[in-house]
Design a protein around this motif. Sequence first.
Motif, PDB file in Angstrom:
ATOM      1  N   ILE A  29      -2.620 -41.574  19.620  1.00  0.00           N
ATOM      2  CA  ILE A  29      -1.234 -41.122  19.437  1.00  0.00           C
ATOM      3  C   ILE A  29      -1.024 -40.639  18.001  1.00  0.00           C
ATOM      4  CG2 ILE A  29       1.193 -41.822  19.409  1.00  0.00           C
ATOM      5  CD1 ILE A  29       0.477 -43.765  21.686  1.00  0.00           C
ATOM      6  N   MET A  30      -1.560 -41.367  17.037  1.00  0.00           N
ATOM      7  CA  MET A  30      -1.436 -40.937  15.645  1.00  0.00           C
ATOM      8  C   MET A  30      -2.108 -39.578  15.447  1.00  0.00           C
ATOM      9  SD  MET A  30      -2.048 -44.605  13.767  1.00  0.00           S
ATOM     10  CE  MET A  30      -2.130 -43.941  12.137  1.00  0.00           C
ATOM     11  N   THR A  31      -3.268 -39.391  16.063  1.00  0.00           N
ATOM     12  CA  THR A  31      -3.976 -38.118  15.971  1.00  0.00           C
ATOM     13  C   THR A  31      -3.169 -37.000  16.627  1.00  0.00           C
ATOM     14  OG1 THR A  31      -6.087 -39.291  15.988  1.00  0.00           O
ATOM     15  CG2 THR A  31      -6.144 -36.930  16.507  1.00  0.00           C
ATOM     16  N   GLN A  32      -2.574 -37.307  17.774  1.00  0.00           N
ATOM     17  CA  GLN A  32      -1.769 -36.323  18.490  1.00  0.00           C
ATOM     18  C   GLN A  32      -0.560 -35.891  17.653  1.00  0.00           C
ATOM     19  OE1 GLN A  32      -2.566 -34.581  20.877  1.00  0.00           O
ATOM     20  NE2 GLN A  32      -1.041 -34.367  22.471  1.00  0.00           N
ATOM     21  N   ILE A  33       0.082 -36.838  17.018  1.00  0.00           N
ATOM     22  CA  ILE A  33       1.221 -36.518  16.146  1.00  0.00           C
ATOM     23  C   ILE A  33       0.756 -35.674  14.962  1.00  0.00           C
ATOM     24  CG2 ILE A  33       2.936 -37.515  14.571  1.00  0.00           C
ATOM     25  CD1 ILE A  33       3.151 -39.868  16.602  1.00  0.00           C
ATOM     26  N   PHE A  34      -0.406 -36.007  14.423  1.00  0.00           N
ATOM     27  CA  PHE A  34      -0.970 -35.233  13.312  1.00  0.00           C
ATOM     28  C   PHE A  34      -1.250 -33.792  13.750  1.00  0.00           C
ATOM     29  CE2 PHE A  34      -4.694 -33.635  11.020  1.00  0.00           C
ATOM     30  CZ  PHE A  34      -4.209 -33.656   9.723  1.00  0.00           C
ATOM     31  N   ILE A  35      -1.842 -33.612  14.928  1.00  0.00           N
ATOM     32  CA  ILE A  35      -2.139 -32.275  15.440  1.00  0.00           C
ATOM     33  C   ILE A  35      -0.842 -31.482  15.630  1.00  0.00           C
ATOM     34  CG2 ILE A  35      -3.062 -30.966  17.399  1.00  0.00           C
ATOM     35  CD1 ILE A  35      -5.115 -33.276  17.764  1.00  0.00           C
ATOM     36  N   ALA A  36       0.197 -32.132  16.133  1.00  0.00           N
ATOM     37  CA  ALA A  36       1.495 -31.459  16.289  1.00  0.00           C
ATOM     38  C   ALA A  36       2.031 -31.023  14.930  1.00  0.00           C
ATOM     39  CB  ALA A  36       2.488 -32.383  16.987  1.00  0.00           C
ATOM     40  N   GLY A  37       1.888 -31.872  13.934  1.00  0.00           N
ATOM     41  CA  GLY A  37       2.319 -31.514  12.588  1.00  0.00           C
ATOM     42  C   GLY A  37       1.532 -30.343  12.037  1.00  0.00           C
ATOM     43  N   MET A  38       0.232 -30.324  12.307  1.00  0.00           N
ATOM     44  CA  MET A  38      -0.592 -29.184  11.883  1.00  0.00           C
ATOM     45  C   MET A  38      -0.111 -27.900  12.553  1.00  0.00           C
ATOM     46  SD  MET A  38      -2.927 -30.151   9.696  1.00  0.00           S
ATOM     47  CE  MET A  38      -4.258 -28.979   9.830  1.00  0.00           C
ATOM     48  N   ALA A  39       0.261 -27.989  13.835  1.00  0.00           N
ATOM     49  CA  ALA A  39       0.738 -26.805  14.558  1.00  0.00           C
ATOM     50  C   ALA A  39       2.069 -26.314  14.001  1.00  0.00           C
ATOM     51  CB  ALA A  39       0.865 -27.123  16.047  1.00  0.00           C
ATOM     52  N   ILE A  76      10.206 -39.549  21.658  1.00  0.00           N
ATOM     53  CA  ILE A  76       9.407 -40.358  22.581  1.00  0.00           C
ATOM     54  C   ILE A  76       8.042 -40.654  21.969  1.00  0.00           C
ATOM     55  CG2 ILE A  76       8.272 -40.414  24.846  1.00  0.00           C
ATOM     56  CD1 ILE A  76      10.609 -38.680  25.880  1.00  0.00           C
ATOM     57  N   ALA A  77       7.456 -39.672  21.280  1.00  0.00           N
ATOM     58  CA  ALA A  77       6.160 -39.897  20.632  1.00  0.00           C
ATOM     59  C   ALA A  77       6.252 -41.007  19.595  1.00  0.00           C
ATOM     60  CB  ALA A  77       5.677 -38.601  19.982  1.00  0.00           C
ATOM     61  N   ALA A  78       7.329 -41.016  18.819  1.00  0.00           N
ATOM     62  CA  ALA A  78       7.500 -42.055  17.802  1.00  0.00           C
ATOM     63  C   ALA A  78       7.673 -43.430  18.437  1.00  0.00           C
ATOM     64  CB  ALA A  78       8.705 -41.725  16.918  1.00  0.00           C
ATOM     65  N   VAL A  79       8.476 -43.507  19.485  1.00  0.00           N
ATOM     66  CA  VAL A  79       8.686 -44.789  20.170  1.00  0.00           C
ATOM     67  C   VAL A  79       7.386 -45.237  20.848  1.00  0.00           C
ATOM     68  CG1 VAL A  79       9.953 -45.945  22.027  1.00  0.00           C
ATOM     69  CG2 VAL A  79      11.159 -44.399  20.464  1.00  0.00           C
ATOM     70  N   MET A  80       6.654 -44.286  21.430  1.00  0.00           N
ATOM     71  CA  MET A  80       5.387 -44.628  22.071  1.00  0.00           C
ATOM     72  C   MET A  80       4.385 -45.167  21.050  1.00  0.00           C
ATOM     73  SD  MET A  80       3.073 -42.437  24.792  1.00  0.00           S
ATOM     74  CE  MET A  80       3.389 -40.919  23.977  1.00  0.00           C
ATOM     75  N   LEU A  81       4.366 -44.580  19.856  1.00  0.00           N
ATOM     76  CA  LEU A  81       3.493 -45.098  18.801  1.00  0.00           C
ATOM     77  C   LEU A  81       3.885 -46.523  18.441  1.00  0.00           C
ATOM     78  CD1 LEU A  81       1.256 -44.776  16.689  1.00  0.00           C
ATOM     79  CD2 LEU A  81       2.974 -43.761  15.166  1.00  0.00           C
ATOM     80  N   TRP A  82       5.177 -46.757  18.260  1.00  0.00           N
ATOM     81  CA  TRP A  82       5.649 -48.096  17.912  1.00  0.00           C
ATOM     82  C   TRP A  82       5.294 -49.117  18.996  1.00  0.00           C
ATOM     83  CZ3 TRP A  82       9.901 -50.823  20.166  1.00  0.00           C
ATOM     84  CH2 TRP A  82      10.193 -52.028  19.532  1.00  0.00           C
ATOM     85  N   VAL A  83       5.551 -48.778  20.259  1.00  0.00           N
ATOM     86  CA  VAL A  83       5.260 -49.700  21.367  1.00  0.00           C
ATOM     87  C   VAL A  83       3.756 -49.954  21.458  1.00  0.00           C
ATOM     88  CG1 VAL A  83       5.301 -49.975  23.885  1.00  0.00           C
ATOM     89  CG2 VAL A  83       7.341 -49.154  22.693  1.00  0.00           C
ATOM     90  N   SER A  84       2.952 -48.927  21.272  1.00  0.00           N
ATOM     91  CA  SER A  84       1.503 -49.124  21.365  1.00  0.00           C
ATOM     92  C   SER A  84       0.985 -50.019  20.239  1.00  0.00           C
ATOM     93  CB  SER A  84       0.775 -47.780  21.387  1.00  0.00           C
ATOM     94  OG  SER A  84       0.936 -47.084  20.186  1.00  0.00           O
TER      95      SER A  84
END
Length: 137
Positions: free
Chosen positions: A25-35, A103-111
Amino acid sequence: MKQSTVNRGAGFCFLGVAGLFVICIMTQIFIAGMAIFTDSSYWHSHIVFVRIFELFPIVMLLLSFIGKISTFLRWMSVLLLVFVFAQYFTANFDGAGAVHPLIAAVMLWVSIVVTVHAKRSMFPKKEHVQPEGVEIQ
C-alpha cells in the motif's frame, strides 16, 4: 492453550502477508504520487501494481481461520478486502474519485493496525518477574 504447529505457522504467514500488504500500500501511494507530481506515465504502474496485492486480504482471511487467529483480525481482513473493492469502485465511477486517496490512507492505517495486532498476538510480551528478595528502589 498451546497452539499446534500448523496454527502457529499460519499465524506467522498471516503476519508476513499483513506486513507485505502494508509495504504494498505504501508503494502504491508512492507510485500515485510519482504519477501526479513527476510523470503521468506512472499511472500504468499504479494500475498494474495493485494486481500483485489485491488478494492479500483474502489470503489473510483464510490464514486467520487456519491459524485460529482472533475474530478482530478476521473482521479487519474482511474490511481490508472491502477497501480494495471500494478502491476499484472509486477509480472507475465518475464523481467518486475524490474519495479514492482517502480510502487509501484509511486502508494504510487499518493495515498497520492489523500488522501490529498480529505481531502482538504472535509475540506476546512476557511480564517481568522480579526475583524474590530483590527490591527495586
